[in-house]
Design a protein around this motif. Structure first.
Motif, PDB file in Angstrom:
ATOM      1  N   MET A  44     -18.507   7.374  -4.251  1.00 20.40           N
ATOM      2  CA  MET A  44     -17.710   7.993  -3.415  1.00 20.40           C
ATOM      3  C   MET A  44     -16.201   7.121  -3.877  1.00 20.40           C
ATOM      4  SD  MET A  44     -17.010   6.614   0.454  1.00 20.40           S
ATOM      5  CE  MET A  44     -16.500   5.279  -0.076  1.00 20.40           C
ATOM      6  N   SER A  45     -15.219   7.937  -3.961  1.00 16.91           N
ATOM      7  CA  SER A  45     -14.052   7.438  -4.615  1.00 16.91           C
ATOM      8  C   SER A  45     -12.874   7.633  -3.454  1.00 16.91           C
ATOM      9  CB  SER A  45     -13.649   7.938  -5.696  1.00 16.91           C
ATOM     10  OG  SER A  45     -12.343   7.646  -6.228  1.00 16.91           O
ATOM     11  N   VAL A  46     -11.911   6.553  -3.160  1.00 11.65           N
ATOM     12  CA  VAL A  46     -10.995   6.867  -2.220  1.00 11.65           C
ATOM     13  C   VAL A  46      -9.771   6.709  -2.956  1.00 11.65           C
ATOM     14  CG1 VAL A  46      -9.855   5.802  -0.308  1.00 11.65           C
ATOM     15  CG2 VAL A  46     -12.137   5.999  -0.339  1.00 11.65           C
ATOM     16  N   SER A  47      -8.725   7.354  -2.944  1.00  5.75           N
ATOM     17  CA  SER A  47      -7.341   7.428  -3.766  1.00  5.75           C
ATOM     18  C   SER A  47      -6.507   6.521  -2.849  1.00  5.75           C
ATOM     19  CB  SER A  47      -6.714   8.893  -3.666  1.00  5.75           C
ATOM     20  OG  SER A  47      -6.250   9.345  -2.419  1.00  5.75           O
ATOM     21  N   TYR A  48      -5.448   6.179  -3.479  1.00  9.84           N
ATOM     22  CA  TYR A  48      -4.419   5.204  -2.779  1.00  9.84           C
ATOM     23  C   TYR A  48      -3.660   5.767  -1.797  1.00  9.84           C
ATOM     24  CZ  TYR A  48      -4.489   0.639  -5.187  1.00  9.84           C
ATOM     25  OH  TYR A  48      -4.900  -0.560  -5.448  1.00  9.84           O
ATOM     26  N   LEU A  49      -3.483   7.105  -1.800  1.00  8.59           N
ATOM     27  CA  LEU A  49      -2.857   7.891  -0.610  1.00  8.59           C
ATOM     28  C   LEU A  49      -3.862   7.936   0.586  1.00  8.59           C
ATOM     29  CD1 LEU A  49      -0.648   9.593   0.621  1.00  8.59           C
ATOM     30  CD2 LEU A  49      -1.843  11.743  -0.451  1.00  8.59           C
ATOM     31  N   GLU A  50      -5.230   8.066   0.256  1.00 10.75           N
ATOM     32  CA  GLU A  50      -6.139   8.090   1.390  1.00 10.75           C
ATOM     33  C   GLU A  50      -6.478   6.662   1.825  1.00 10.75           C
ATOM     34  OE1 GLU A  50      -9.211  11.723  -0.243  1.00 10.75           O
ATOM     35  OE2 GLU A  50      -9.278   9.547  -1.158  1.00 10.75           O
ATOM     36  N   TRP A  51      -6.323   5.770   0.912  1.00 13.34           N
ATOM     37  CA  TRP A  51      -6.397   4.150   1.406  1.00 13.34           C
ATOM     38  C   TRP A  51      -5.265   3.936   2.452  1.00 13.34           C
ATOM     39  CZ3 TRP A  51      -9.484   0.662   2.508  1.00 13.34           C
ATOM     40  CH2 TRP A  51      -8.851  -0.881   2.425  1.00 13.34           C
ATOM     41  N   HIS A  52      -4.114   4.162   1.916  1.00 13.61           N
ATOM     42  CA  HIS A  52      -3.036   3.806   2.742  1.00 13.61           C
ATOM     43  C   HIS A  52      -3.162   4.673   4.305  1.00 13.61           C
ATOM     44  CE1 HIS A  52       0.896   2.776   4.020  1.00 13.61           C
ATOM     45  NE2 HIS A  52       1.411   3.981   3.941  1.00 13.61           N
ATOM     46  N   GLN A  53      -3.674   5.960   4.405  1.00  9.01           N
ATOM     47  CA  GLN A  53      -3.790   6.565   5.500  1.00  9.01           C
ATOM     48  C   GLN A  53      -4.761   5.950   6.332  1.00  9.01           C
ATOM     49  OE1 GLN A  53      -4.258  10.371   3.926  1.00  9.01           O
ATOM     50  NE2 GLN A  53      -1.999  11.019   4.116  1.00  9.01           N
TER      51      GLN A  53
ATOM     52  N   TYR B  87       0.991  -1.269   0.070  1.00 11.49           N
ATOM     53  CA  TYR B  87       0.039   0.035   0.207  1.00 11.49           C
ATOM     54  C   TYR B  87       0.906   1.132   0.007  1.00 11.49           C
ATOM     55  CZ  TYR B  87      -3.879  -3.044   1.319  1.00 11.49           C
ATOM     56  OH  TYR B  87      -5.050  -4.267   1.138  1.00 11.49           O
ATOM     57  N   GLN B  88       2.062   1.153   0.709  1.00 11.85           N
ATOM     58  CA  GLN B  88       2.879   2.422   0.765  1.00 11.85           C
ATOM     59  C   GLN B  88       3.224   2.768  -0.613  1.00 11.85           C
ATOM     60  OE1 GLN B  88       5.929   2.217   3.669  1.00 11.85           O
ATOM     61  NE2 GLN B  88       5.803   4.650   4.029  1.00 11.85           N
ATOM     62  N   TYR B  89       3.830   1.770  -1.127  1.00 14.95           N
ATOM     63  CA  TYR B  89       4.419   1.879  -2.462  1.00 14.95           C
ATOM     64  C   TYR B  89       3.199   2.398  -3.478  1.00 14.95           C
ATOM     65  CZ  TYR B  89       5.975   0.122  -7.304  1.00 14.95           C
ATOM     66  OH  TYR B  89       6.386   0.605  -8.577  1.00 14.95           O
ATOM     67  N   HIS B  90       2.121   2.001  -3.485  1.00 13.03           N
ATOM     68  CA  HIS B  90       1.224   2.490  -4.461  1.00 13.03           C
ATOM     69  C   HIS B  90       0.804   4.005  -4.089  1.00 13.03           C
ATOM     70  CE1 HIS B  90       0.818  -1.504  -5.759  1.00 13.03           C
ATOM     71  NE2 HIS B  90      -0.044  -1.869  -4.962  1.00 13.03           N
ATOM     72  N   ALA B  91       0.656   4.197  -2.724  1.00 12.00           N
ATOM     73  CA  ALA B  91       0.660   5.628  -2.305  1.00 12.00           C
ATOM     74  C   ALA B  91       1.357   6.684  -2.809  1.00 12.00           C
ATOM     75  CB  ALA B  91       0.175   5.634  -0.875  1.00 12.00           C
ATOM     76  N   ASN B  92       2.860   6.087  -2.722  1.00 13.95           N
ATOM     77  CA  ASN B  92       3.859   7.000  -3.328  1.00 13.95           C
ATOM     78  C   ASN B  92       3.950   7.154  -4.645  1.00 13.95           C
ATOM     79  OD1 ASN B  92       4.818   7.300  -0.701  1.00 13.95           O
ATOM     80  ND2 ASN B  92       6.294   5.766  -0.702  1.00 13.95           N
TER      81      ASN B  92
END
Length: 485
Positions: free
Chosen positions: A33-42, A15-20
Motif C-alpha cells: 500500500m502506497s500513499v502519495s503526498y497529495l493523499e497524505w496531506h488530504q 505537508y501542503q508544500y510537499h503536496a503542491n
C-alpha cells in the motif's frame, strides 16, 4: 509567516508544500500500500477537521493501534488540529490502559479492538469512516501547547508521562537535517513500534522533510532485510537489539544505508561486528532521552577516533558536567550531565504543578553520569539512580556490563546492586550465555578495578526488559534479591 509571541506552526506545516511540489511522490508505504503526498496531506487535513468538530474540554486523544497508516494519520491530524496525541502501547492490558487514561485525562480513546470496560473507546473503523466524510481543516497556527504525551521506558521504575511541544520537535527536525544529513531525497525504513518515540520521530521527521517512509507492521530480521532489498532505501532508524538480531541471523544489507541508532548502549564490540558484517552501513549512534531529545551524536568517522564515546553535542546543544555540589568539574572528571537546548521537553504530566525540571537558566538533567575529554567528546558512565554504592565506592553497572558483553560467550549481561548489611550493596552479575563464572571473573579482573568485579553471579535464560528494550533493573532486583547469595 509572522507569528505572535506564543504562537507556533505545527509539525505538519510542510505537508501542503510537499503536496503542491510533488503530489505523486510516495509519502508512506506499508507492504504493497502506497500513499502519495497529495493523499497524505488530504488525509491529515480531514483528520484535523474531524477532531476540530469534537466538543471536548482538553483536546487530548489517546489511541492504542499497531503500526499502520491510521497511527500516523491520527498523530499528524491531532498535531494539525492543535490537539494532543497520546499513543498507547498495543500490548497494554485494559487495566493498564485505564490507568494511563486516568493519568492523561484523554476524552477520546481510539482502538482497533473493543475495550468493553472503557466507556470512551471508539473503534478505529468507525472513526476512519467519519474522517472520510469530515470537512477539511486548512493549516493554521496556534499557541504552542503540547501536541504529544509519551511514556518513558521506566527502566528503574514506573514509566513517566512526558510532554512535548511543536517547537521542540521542529527544532529537532532541523537538527536531523544538519547532523544526520537527512533530506527530502531520503527513503527511510521504520522497523519498530511507533509507540516508541524514536521510531515515531523517525517517521515524522521524514514526512516533515519530504522523504518517503517505509513502515514495517512488525519487526523481524527477515522483514527488515526484504524491505531494504526491495526498495530504494537510504536510511534506517533502529536500536541496537535490532542490528544485533540482523547479525545473529546473518541477514544482509548490501547497499549503502545510513543507520540512525539510539535507545540503549551500543558497545564497541557490537558496532565493530555489525560494520564487519555490513561494510556498506554508515553508523550514526546518538545519545538522547525522551526528556532532553538529542544530546550528542557519534558520526561514522567519530567511531574510529573515539569508539567508546557517544560523540559530540549536536550543533544546538550545550552540555555541562557538574559535581554533586553543582560546580563544573575538570575535563576528564566524572560528574552529572546537564543539557541546555531548544529541544528540551515541557515537563512530566504527573508533576505539572511541581517545580519545572528545567532550571531558571534553561539547564536540566536526567541524572546520567559521564565526562568529556579535551576534544569535546562525551562519555557515559551510567545513571546516578542505578549506581551501586559498595563500601562507599561508586560502581556504575553500565561500565561493568560493557566489559561482560565484550566476552564472546556472553549474549547479554546486566549488573545490579543487591543489599548487603556490611557493604551496603554488592554488585551482582546476571548473565545470558555460556561463559563460566570463573572465566568471567578472570576476564573482568584483567579489565576492571578489583572493587568493580561482581561479587555474585546468576544465569538466566531470559533477562527481563522494559517495553523500550532496556534492562528492567527494578524487576531483576525483585527477582534476585532473595535468590542470589
Amino acid at each position: 509567516m509572522q507569528l505572535r509571541r506564543n504562537e507556533t506552526v505545527p509539525i505538519t506545516e510542510t505537508y501542503q508544500y510537499h503536496a503542491n511540489r510533488y503530489p505523486q511522490k510516495t509519502a508512506v508505504q506499508i507492504d504493497e500500500m502506497s500513499v502519495s503526498y497529495l493523499e497524505w496531506h488530504q488525509l491529515v487535513c480531514r483528520t484535523a477537521g474531524w477532531l476540530s468538530a469534537k466538543k471536548t474540554k482538553n483536546k487530548r486523544m489517546a489511541f492504542s493501534l499497531p503500526n499502520g497508516l491510521p497511527f500516523l494519520q491520527l498523530f499528524a491530524g491531532a498535531a494539525m488540529a492543535g490537539w494532543t496525541a497520546v499513543p498507547f502501547d498495543p500490548r497494554w492490558s485494559p487495566s493498564e490502559c485505564r490507568e494511563k487514561l486516568s493519568l492523561c485525562k484523554a476524552e477520546l480513546f481510539i482502538s482497533d479492538q473493543p475495550f468493553p470496560d472503557l466507556e470512551q473507546t471508539l473503534l478505529l473503523n468507525e472513526c476512519l469512516d467519519e474522517i472520510n466524510h469530515a470537512l477539511v481543516l486548512e493549516p493554521r497556527t496556534f499557541d504552542d501547547e503540547p501536541f504529544y504525551i509519551g511514556f518513558t521506558s521506566g527502566s528503574t521504575g514506573a514509566p513517566k508521562a512526558f510532554i512535548r511541544s511543536h517547537r521542540s520537535w521542529i527544532e529537532s527536525f532541523r537538527i536531523s537535517s544538519r547532523d544526520f544529513q537527512l533530506s527530502a531525497g531520503d527513503s527511510v525504513v521504520i522497523p519498530g513500534s511507533l509507540f516508541f518515540s524514536h521510531f515515531l520521530y523517525g517517521a515524522m521527521t521524514t514526512l516533515y522533510l519530504g522523504g518517503t517512509v517505509y513502515l514495517l507492521k512488525k519487526f523481524s530480521p527477515s522483514r527488515l532485510e526484504n524491505a531494504v532489498a526491495r526498495n530504494p532505501v537510504t536510511t534506517l532508524f533502529t536500536v541496537p537489539t535490532m542490528t544485533e538480531a540482523l547479525r545473529a541471523e546473518n541477514r544482509r544489507i548490501d547497499k549503502p544505508v545510513k543507520v540512525i541508532s539510539s535507545g540503549a548502549n551500543w558497545s564497541r564490540q557490537a558496532k565493530k561486528a555489525i560494520q564487519k558484517a555490513h561494510p556498506h552501513l554508515s553508523l550514526f549512534d546518538f545519545y538522547g532521552t525522551s526528556e532532553m531529545s538529542f544530546v550528542s551524536v557519534s558520526a561514522p568517522e567519530d567511531f574510529h577516533v573515539k569508539p567508546d564515546s557517544v560523540g559530540r553535542p549536536f550543533h544546538n546543544v550545550d552540555v555541562a558536567i557538574r559535581s554533586s555540589s553543582g560546580e563544573a568539574v575538570r575535563t576528564g572528571e566524572v560528574g552529572k550531565i546537564f543539557v541546555k537546548s531548544p529541544m528540551l521537553f515541557s515537563g512530566y504530566l504527573q508533576e505539572a504543578a511541581a517545580a519545572s525540571p528545567i532550571d531558571e537558566n534553561g539547564w536540566m538533567t536526567v541524572d546520567d553520569m559521564g565526562w568529556m575529554d579535551e576534544d569535546g567528546y562525551l562519555f557515559i558512565t551510567g545513571r546516578e539512580n542505578s549506581m551501586i554504592v559498595y563500601g562507599g565506592i561508586n560502581i556504575f553497572p553500565e561500565e561493568v556490563e560493557g566489559v561482560l558483553l565484550s566476552h564472546p560467550e556472553v549474549e547479554e549481561a546486566a549488573v545490579i546492586g543487591i543489599r548487603d548489611d556490611y557493604w551496603g550493596e554488592k554488585a551482582a552479575a546476571v548473565i545470558k550465555g555460556k561463559a563460566p563464572v570463573k572465566e568471567l571473573k578472570t576476564y573482568c579482573k584483567s579489565r576492571l578495578a578489583p572493587y568493580k568485579v561482581p561479587r555474585m553471579w546468576h544465569y538466566l535464560e531470559q533477562i527481563p526488559h522494559t517495553s523500550g528494550g532496556k534492562v528492567a533493573r527494578h524487576l531483576l532486583k525483585e527477582q534476585l534479591q532473595d535468590v542470589i547469595r
